[in-house]
Design an enzyme around this catalytic site. Structure first.
Site, PDB file in Angstrom:
ATOM      1  N   GLY A 200       1.024  -1.306  -0.039  1.00 33.64           N
ATOM      2  CA  GLY A 200      -0.175  -0.118   0.046  1.00 33.64           C
ATOM      3  C   GLY A 200       1.013   1.123  -0.068  1.00 33.64           C
TER       4      GLY A 200
ATOM      5  N   GLY B 275       0.842   8.211   3.132  1.00 34.75           N
ATOM      6  CA  GLY B 275       1.155   9.579   3.038  1.00 34.75           C
ATOM      7  C   GLY B 275       2.443   9.907   2.782  1.00 34.75           C
ATOM      8  CG  PHE B 276       4.629  10.429   5.798  1.00 32.51           C
ATOM      9  CD1 PHE B 276       4.460  11.874   5.543  1.00 32.51           C
ATOM     10  CD2 PHE B 276       3.558  10.310   6.676  1.00 32.51           C
ATOM     11  CE1 PHE B 276       3.696  12.857   6.128  1.00 32.51           C
ATOM     12  CE2 PHE B 276       2.963  11.107   7.528  1.00 32.51           C
ATOM     13  CZ  PHE B 276       2.848  12.643   7.003  1.00 32.51           C
TER      14      PHE B 276
ATOM     15  CE  LYS C 214       3.524   3.722   7.263  1.00 35.57           C
ATOM     16  NZ  LYS C 214       3.128   4.504   8.329  1.00 35.57           N
TER      17      LYS C 214
ATOM     18  CG  ASP D  73      -4.796   9.392  11.864  1.00 35.63           C
ATOM     19  OD1 ASP D  73      -6.298   9.946  11.803  1.00 35.63           O
ATOM     20  OD2 ASP D  73      -4.080   9.219  11.125  1.00 35.63           O
TER      21      ASP D  73
END
Ligand SMILES: Nc1ncnc2c1ncn2[C@@H]1O[C@H](COP(=O)(O)OP(=O)(O)OP(=O)(O)O)[C@@H](O)[C@H]1O
Length: 702
Positions: free
Chosen positions: A85, A88-89, A117, A216
């Site tokens: 996936g 945003g970063f 990630k 969040d």
């Protein structure tokens, strides 16, 4: 004589050497034993060093430093085929480490499947997320929370990497909206997911010391393992709560190391807050016991008919409904909700403390005030429950739908004043840019060429600015194409009959909006709804129905303070950040999970769109009509109606505007698990809302 002496001297000399031998041997033995002793000492020291000590045991705890090359190999050089996936970063990749991969001499890595990630450094928010993840991973150990195993970096490529446990089924967002996993049609699975998330939050709020506020909570931050057990992920916006009203904000740039092995100097900066201006809210905070749990008076409505069916399942006639017992204070708060919000908002000085710096800037006092106001506006624009003089979402949705039906581009003046002026500004800028380009072009080529065809002459394309423009256009086209193909995938994998219509409709609309211009109608609408918050995170599709598929595609980035539609109203307004913000987000997520749709979604026929577009308002509407079960996703199999009603009621309790009225996560877990008494609908969502002038109307009745 001397020669004689010399002749007899060999024996004498021999005699002399015999004398020297014992001390020499003694010396050598002494030296050897010294050496032996030294070696033994050294071995002992080194053994002592390698023996597991308290600190070593700590160093065996994650997060660990992983070698970059091992990760590169594990992910086949970050191959697109391994991409799970896109956040945003940065992107997230599936990785398979060598069996028995050694992190160090003592630590052998047992689990070989990981999620990596990759974050390109450069953005302050990205770095913050990286640091935050590591900080919290060292403090959190819970089966309802995705564990961060470690980190790595590649200074040459300016890359930071985070290594997580692999969650085979990806995010709840993906499973619910894109893959439409068959397993999620099972009610028990959905209920289990709700329980898992509630337990994860309970752990963070009640069993962590100091308590952790996630900040969040949304479907894309809930990951599902092979058995569809949910775990909370993404602590990029998390923070510690030290005690009431005291939030620890981490300033990594300044001091202190975060975790063992992280070569960064950051520290936990504790700030003590001055008294919060909650005039008029002291009373609200006085909780009292009801139904075996602590609850503020505002959180429940006490009715004579107490069974869940009587409260929410059946459409009640006004006569059948028993009059709600509501304190005058509650009624006053209902009558003037904006006042309530004003009261909860903190002094300007506090705002800065809560905000996560974006772009390294801390705005001045004036700016803060402005922000706070716009955040509040955003909230009210989202909520249709209370008709305010201006800016209800009803108008926005209606106008937007109207424009969709008429197949016209929405006029800039229907959006709220601030956003419309911004849109106009943007259009003006665009026009100016176009004009400038044209002027430049005219100066280069003859007038005839301009009039004939507005294409630039081929020879000018080598110019840098046009190369960039061409590149941009190409990327945009490619993006649109991939989105198109993804949506087709969704269409075929779709088990939701309503969506067939929706996707077909959307396809048409997309091609229409393409021909219209760069801004899609949903963008226009969202600009009207979320104001600054939306602009801060244009790539967020978490909450909105104009589905941009996320499997291997675009994901969302939280803005400075969370995600649109999931942020508690007081959070957006710059007020006190507490666990109750998470409780609110959980309420939205619970509704989303039960309804199987986003908080803002347009499906079905245009007239029903208007009422249903905003999930919260729709839930409120159904609650008042006593038809809460209509909210449940039609595709759910073997629905347990009682549990579904319980979930919706709990969600609505979590969604109350006043944070103090919302239950704690401990209470939520208690209610969902059945350890606590079944809750009643909150006043705000009651089928019989108190009138603005309750006493007046009673007199009239008499
Ligand atoms: N541990 C994991 N196991 C499996 N898939 C994961 C894991 N972590 C992330 N993913 C996948 O990668 C996607 C992107 O994750 P990421 O946390 O970067 O973004 P996000 O939370 O969706 O967005 P943002 O961080 O910008 O809010 C997720 O939606 C999920 O599908």
């Amino acid at each position: 004589m001397p020669s004689r002496h010399l002749l007899s001297s060999p024996s004498a000399a021999h005699h002399g050497t015999n004398h020297l031998l014992p001390p020499l041997a003694g010396g050598l033995t002494a030296a050897f034993s010294c050496l032996l002793l030294l070696v033994l000492c050294l071995r002992r020291i080194s053994k002592k060093r390698t023996a597991p000590s308290a600190s070593d045991t700590d160093s065996k705890k994650p997060p660990h430093r992983f070698s970059y090359s091992a990760l590169r190999r594990a992910t086949s050089n970050f191959s697109p085929s391994n991409r799970l996936g896109q956040g945003g970063f940065g992107a997230v990749y599936r990785g398979e480490l060598k069996p028995g991969y050694r992190l160090s001499r003592d630590i052998v890595f047992t689990s070989s499947r990981v999620a990596v990630k990759v974050m390109d450094s450069g953005s302050l928010q990205g770095e913050r997320e990286f640091q935050n993840e590591l900080l919290f991973s060292s403090k959190i150990d819970c089966k309802y929370i995705v564990s961060v195993m470690g980190f790595s970096s590649n200074p040459r490529k300016r890359r930071m990497l985070l290594i997580y446990e692999l969650m085979e089924n990806g995010s709840l967002q993906d499973c619910l909206f894109h893959k439409k996993s068959e397993e999620l049609r099972n009610w028990d699975k959905r209920f289990l997911i709700a329980m898992n998330i509630a337990r994860g939050l309970e752990y963070l709020h009640h069993y962590c010391d100091p308590p952790v506020i996630h900040g969040d909570i949304k479907p894309s931050n809930i990951l599902l393992d092979g058995g569809f057990n949910a775990k909370i992920a993404d602590f990029g916006l998390a923070r510690f709560k030290v005690e009431d009203n005291n939030i620890v904000e981490v300033d990594f740039k300044k001091e202190g190391s975060v975790t063992n092995g992280v070569e960064d100097n950051g520290s936990v900066m504790e700030e003590t807050e001055s008294a919060i201006t909650t005039s008029g809210f002291e009373e609200v905070n006085n909780v009292h016991h009801l139904g075996g749990m602590e609850r503020s008076p505002e959180s429940v409505i006490v009715r004579v008919e107490a069974s869940p069916e009587a409260v929410v399942g059946v459409e009640l006639s006004p006569e059948a409904e028993s009059a709600p017992v509501v304190s005058p204070r509650t009624v006053a708060a209902m009558a003037s909700p904006s006042d309530g919000l004003e009261k909860t908002s903190v002094s300007e000085g506090n705002f800065d403390r809560f905000s996560v710096e974006s772009g390294g800037e801390r705005s001045g006092l004036k700016k803060k005030k402005k922000k706070s106001v716009s955040g509040k506006d955003w909230w009210w624009k989202q909520d249709t429950a209370v008709d305010r003089e201006s800016g209800t979402v009803k108008d926005y949705v209606m106008e937007w739908i109207g424009n969709e039906i008429k197949k016209e581009r929405p006029r800039s003046d229907w959006i709220g004043a601030s956003s419309s002026s911004q849109t106009v500004g943007k259009m003006e800028k665009k026009k100016k840019k176009k004009r400038r380009q044209l002027d430049w072009w005219v100066s280069l080529d003859d007038e005839r060429n301009v009039k004939k065809d507005k294409r630039r002459p081929a020879r000018e394309w080598w110019k840098e600015e046009y190369c960039e423009e061409l590149e941009r256009k190409k990327k945009k086209k490619k993006k649109k194409q991939t989105q198109g193909s993804m949506s087709d995938d969704c269409y075929t994998a779709n088990w939701w009959p309503r969506d067939a219509e929706f996707y077909a409709d959307r396809k048409k609309k997309r091609s229409r909006s393409r021909s219209r211009g760069s801004l899609g109608s949903m963008d226009w609408w969202l600009e009207g709804i979320s104001g600054e918050l939306w602009r801060a995170r244009k790539n967020s599709y978490d909450s909105i129905s104009w589905e941009i598929p996320k499997s291997g595609g675009i994901s969302s980035t939280p803005s400075m303070r969370g995600t649109v539609c999931y942020i508690a109203p007081e959070y957006g307004g710059g007020a006190e950040v507490s666990e109750k913000c998470d409780v609110y987000s959980f309420g939205v997520l619970l509704l989303v999970l039960i309804a199987g749709r986003r908080p803002l979604q347009v499906t079905g026929s245009p007239m029903s769109e208007f009422q249903r577009a905003n999930l919260l308002s729709w839930a409120r509407h159904l609650a008042r009509a006593g038809k809460l079960l209509d909210l449940v996703d039609q595709n759910i199999l073997s629905l347990n109606k009682e549990q579904a009603l319980l979930c919706i009621t709990v969600a609505l309790l979590c969604l109350q505007k006043s944070p103090s009225s919302r239950p704690s996560m401990k209470e939520v877990v208690g209610m969902l698990s059945g350890d606590l008494a079944a809750p009643q609908l909150p006043v705000e969502f009651s089928p019989s809302p108190p009138s603005r002038f309750p006493f007046k109307s009673r007199k009239k009745v008499r």
